[in-house]
Structures are given as structure tokens and as C-alpha cells.
Design a protein around this motif. Structure first.
Motif, PDB file in Angstrom:
ATOM      1  N   GLN A   1       0.831  -1.212   0.000  1.00  0.00           N
ATOM      2  CA  GLN A   1       0.000   0.000   0.000  1.00  0.00           C
ATOM      3  C   GLN A   1       0.867   1.264   0.000  1.00  0.00           C
ATOM      4  OE1 GLN A   1      -2.621  -0.532   3.399  1.00  0.00           O
ATOM      5  NE2 GLN A   1      -4.358   0.006   2.087  1.00  0.00           N
ATOM      6  N   ASP A   2       1.877   1.268   0.846  1.00  0.00           N
ATOM      7  CA  ASP A   2       2.772   2.423   0.938  1.00  0.00           C
ATOM      8  C   ASP A   2       3.538   2.616  -0.370  1.00  0.00           C
ATOM      9  OD1 ASP A   2       3.884   4.642   2.141  1.00  0.00           O
ATOM     10  OD2 ASP A   2       5.443   3.505   3.201  1.00  0.00           O
ATOM     11  N   ILE A   3       3.978   1.532  -0.961  1.00  0.00           N
ATOM     12  CA  ILE A   3       4.702   1.609  -2.238  1.00  0.00           C
ATOM     13  C   ILE A   3       3.803   2.201  -3.315  1.00  0.00           C
ATOM     14  CG2 ILE A   3       5.742   0.243  -4.090  1.00  0.00           C
ATOM     15  CD1 ILE A   3       6.628  -1.736  -1.781  1.00  0.00           C
ATOM     16  N   GLU A   4       2.581   1.682  -3.426  1.00  0.00           N
ATOM     17  CA  GLU A   4       1.650   2.177  -4.451  1.00  0.00           C
ATOM     18  C   GLU A   4       1.338   3.660  -4.238  1.00  0.00           C
ATOM     19  OE1 GLU A   4       0.888   0.689  -7.153  1.00  0.00           O
ATOM     20  OE2 GLU A   4       1.412  -1.378  -6.689  1.00  0.00           O
ATOM     21  N   LYS A   5       1.196   4.075  -2.982  1.00  0.00           N
ATOM     22  CA  LYS A   5       0.937   5.485  -2.668  1.00  0.00           C
ATOM     23  C   LYS A   5       2.122   6.355  -3.100  1.00  0.00           C
ATOM     24  CE  LYS A   5      -0.263   8.474   1.215  1.00  0.00           C
ATOM     25  NZ  LYS A   5      -0.476   8.526   2.663  1.00  0.00           N
ATOM     26  N   ARG A   6       3.328   5.922  -2.781  1.00  0.00           N
ATOM     27  CA  ARG A   6       4.528   6.685  -3.146  1.00  0.00           C
ATOM     28  C   ARG A   6       4.738   6.740  -4.654  1.00  0.00           C
ATOM     29  NH1 ARG A   6       9.190   6.008   1.292  1.00  0.00           N
ATOM     30  NH2 ARG A   6       7.871   5.919   3.138  1.00  0.00           N
ATOM     31  N   LEU A   7       4.329   5.689  -5.338  1.00  0.00           N
ATOM     32  CA  LEU A   7       4.498   5.653  -6.795  1.00  0.00           C
ATOM     33  C   LEU A   7       3.641   6.692  -7.511  1.00  0.00           C
ATOM     34  CD1 LEU A   7       4.834   1.867  -7.661  1.00  0.00           C
ATOM     35  CD2 LEU A   7       6.575   3.645  -7.883  1.00  0.00           C
ATOM     36  N   LEU A   8       2.656   7.255  -6.838  1.00  0.00           N
ATOM     37  CA  LEU A   8       1.850   8.310  -7.453  1.00  0.00           C
ATOM     38  C   LEU A   8       2.726   9.501  -7.836  1.00  0.00           C
ATOM     39  CD1 LEU A   8      -1.295   8.197  -5.143  1.00  0.00           C
ATOM     40  CD2 LEU A   8      -1.071   7.289  -7.484  1.00  0.00           C
ATOM     41  N   ARG A   9       3.838   9.684  -7.133  1.00  0.00           N
ATOM     42  CA  ARG A   9       4.791  10.760  -7.450  1.00  0.00           C
ATOM     43  C   ARG A   9       5.772  10.367  -8.561  1.00  0.00           C
ATOM     44  NH1 ARG A   9       8.260  11.656  -2.965  1.00  0.00           N
ATOM     45  NH2 ARG A   9       9.174  13.232  -4.290  1.00  0.00           N
ATOM     46  N   PHE A  10       5.739   9.089  -8.965  1.00  0.00           N
ATOM     47  CA  PHE A  10       6.686   8.564  -9.952  1.00  0.00           C
ATOM     48  C   PHE A  10       5.917   7.835 -11.064  1.00  0.00           C
ATOM     49  CE2 PHE A  10       8.862   8.806  -5.890  1.00  0.00           C
ATOM     50  CZ  PHE A  10      10.085   9.381  -6.223  1.00  0.00           C
ATOM     51  N   PRO A  11       5.290   8.585 -11.961  1.00  0.00           N
ATOM     52  CA  PRO A  11       4.424   7.950 -12.972  1.00  0.00           C
ATOM     53  C   PRO A  11       5.153   7.022 -13.942  1.00  0.00           C
ATOM     54  CG  PRO A  11       4.677  10.299 -13.409  1.00  0.00           C
ATOM     55  CD  PRO A  11       5.301  10.039 -12.078  1.00  0.00           C
ATOM     56  N   ASP A  12       6.472   7.141 -14.061  1.00  0.00           N
ATOM     57  CA  ASP A  12       7.221   6.272 -14.975  1.00  0.00           C
ATOM     58  C   ASP A  12       7.616   4.939 -14.339  1.00  0.00           C
ATOM     59  OD1 ASP A  12       7.256   8.114 -17.146  1.00  0.00           O
ATOM     60  OD2 ASP A  12       8.811   9.245 -16.096  1.00  0.00           O
ATOM     61  N   TRP A  13       7.294   4.776 -13.062  1.00  0.00           N
ATOM     62  CA  TRP A  13       7.711   3.588 -12.324  1.00  0.00           C
ATOM     63  C   TRP A  13       6.516   2.687 -12.021  1.00  0.00           C
ATOM     64  CZ3 TRP A  13      12.877   2.803 -10.776  1.00  0.00           C
ATOM     65  CH2 TRP A  13      13.744   3.858 -11.068  1.00  0.00           C
ATOM     66  N   GLU A  14       6.794   1.356 -11.968  1.00  0.00           N
ATOM     67  CA  GLU A  14       5.780   0.359 -11.626  1.00  0.00           C
ATOM     68  C   GLU A  14       6.332  -0.548 -10.533  1.00  0.00           C
ATOM     69  OE1 GLU A  14       5.370  -0.719 -16.122  1.00  0.00           O
ATOM     70  OE2 GLU A  14       3.719  -1.667 -14.993  1.00  0.00           O
ATOM     71  N   TYR A  15       5.427  -1.116  -9.758  1.00  0.00           N
ATOM     72  CA  TYR A  15       5.824  -2.053  -8.702  1.00  0.00           C
ATOM     73  C   TYR A  15       5.393  -3.462  -9.082  1.00  0.00           C
ATOM     74  CZ  TYR A  15       5.778  -4.561  -4.279  1.00  0.00           C
ATOM     75  OH  TYR A  15       5.973  -5.484  -3.293  1.00  0.00           O
ATOM     76  N   TYR A  16       6.341  -4.384  -9.114  1.00  0.00           N
ATOM     77  CA  TYR A  16       6.067  -5.811  -9.261  1.00  0.00           C
ATOM     78  C   TYR A  16       7.339  -6.585  -8.899  1.00  0.00           C
ATOM     79  CZ  TYR A  16       8.150  -5.090 -13.929  1.00  0.00           C
ATOM     80  OH  TYR A  16       8.981  -4.745 -14.969  1.00  0.00           O
ATOM     81  N   ASP A  17       7.174  -7.848  -8.566  1.00  0.00           N
ATOM     82  CA  ASP A  17       8.298  -8.721  -8.194  1.00  0.00           C
ATOM     83  C   ASP A  17       9.169  -8.112  -7.091  1.00  0.00           C
ATOM     84  OD1 ASP A  17       7.464 -10.575 -10.095  1.00  0.00           O
ATOM     85  OD2 ASP A  17       8.823  -9.813 -11.634  1.00  0.00           O
ATOM     86  N   ASP A  18       8.548  -7.515  -6.079  1.00  0.00           N
ATOM     87  CA  ASP A  18       9.245  -6.937  -4.925  1.00  0.00           C
ATOM     88  C   ASP A  18      10.270  -5.868  -5.300  1.00  0.00           C
ATOM     89  OD1 ASP A  18       7.903  -8.307  -2.876  1.00  0.00           O
ATOM     90  OD2 ASP A  18       9.153 -10.089  -3.178  1.00  0.00           O
ATOM     91  N   ALA A  19       9.998  -5.132  -6.386  1.00  0.00           N
ATOM     92  CA  ALA A  19      10.894  -4.051  -6.808  1.00  0.00           C
ATOM     93  C   ALA A  19      10.095  -2.998  -7.558  1.00  0.00           C
ATOM     94  CB  ALA A  19      11.999  -4.599  -7.714  1.00  0.00           C
ATOM     95  N   ILE A  20      10.678  -1.800  -7.662  1.00  0.00           N
ATOM     96  CA  ILE A  20      10.077  -0.780  -8.528  1.00  0.00           C
ATOM     97  C   ILE A  20      10.917  -0.724  -9.803  1.00  0.00           C
ATOM     98  CG2 ILE A  20       8.884   0.527  -6.749  1.00  0.00           C
ATOM     99  CD1 ILE A  20      11.213   2.518  -6.687  1.00  0.00           C
ATOM    100  N   HIS A  21      10.222  -0.567 -10.929  1.00  0.00           N
ATOM    101  CA  HIS A  21      10.857  -0.688 -12.240  1.00  0.00           C
ATOM    102  C   HIS A  21      10.503   0.509 -13.123  1.00  0.00           C
ATOM    103  CE1 HIS A  21      11.408  -5.054 -11.443  1.00  0.00           C
ATOM    104  NE2 HIS A  21      10.248  -4.915 -10.814  1.00  0.00           N
TER     105      HIS A  21
END
Length: 97
Positions: free
Chosen positions: A7-27
Motif C-alpha cells: 500500500q505504501d509503495i503504491e501510494k509513493r508511486l503516485l509521485r513517480f508515474p514512470d515507475w511500476e511495482y512488481y516482483d518486490d521491486a520498482i521498475h
């Protein structure tokens, strides 16, 4: 350093539109005009990695840079990954379509 919740990762990713979360990493994947520009960005990112003592899993094919960030000792994404992502974003300007 503790692993962030999904949940925290997905929330933080809102500031990073070019990044995605999967496989325990951001890409992220960044495309440049040519190899020289891509390699130049990688060199600048390398200095930030050393300053943070945190290093990405990354690859480069011609003008495309692919980056995965996770904290191996925490077995997932931590604050450190987002600090490095922020530094990368300040260096890299992805090509607009």
C-alpha cells in the motif's frame, strides 16, 4: 531498513508515474535519443548510487535504460529505493511520445 508495505509503495508511486511495482521491486524504462545520451545518464546515475551506497539492477540496450530498484537486505522496496528513484528522476528526462 525495513521493507515498505505494498500500500505504501503504491501510494509513493503516485509521485513517480514512470515507475511500476512488481516482483518486490520498482521498475522503470527510459528511452533516449541515442546510445551516447543513455550512457551519459547512466554515468550520472552511478554517482548518485555511490553517494547513497545503493545500486540498481539495470540494463542498457542502445538507447533504452531499464532499471529495477529493491533493497536486497530487506527483501523488497524501502525508503532507500525511493530516494534513488528520486535522484534518477532528477537526472533522466524520458522522451515524450
Amino acid at each position: 531498513m525495513s521493507k515498505l508495505s505494498e500500500q505504501d509503495i503504491e501510494k509513493r508511486l503516485l509521485r513517480f508515474p514512470d515507475w511500476e511495482y512488481y516482483d518486490d521491486a520498482i521498475h522503470a524504462e527510459f528511452e533516449f535519443e541515442n546510445f551516447k545520451d543513455c550512457f551519459s545518464a547512466m554515468s550520472r546515475i552511478a554517482f548518485e548510487c555511490e553517494a547513497l551506497n545503493h545500486h540498481p539492477d539495470w540494463s542498457n540496450v542502445y538507447n533504452v535504460l531499464t532499471i529495477s530498484l529493491s533493497t536486497h537486505s530487506a527483501h523488497g522496496v524501502t525508503d532507500l529505493d525511493f530516494k534513488l528513484a528520486e535522484a534518477i528522476e532528477s537526472i533522466v528526462e524520458p522522451e515524450e511520445d
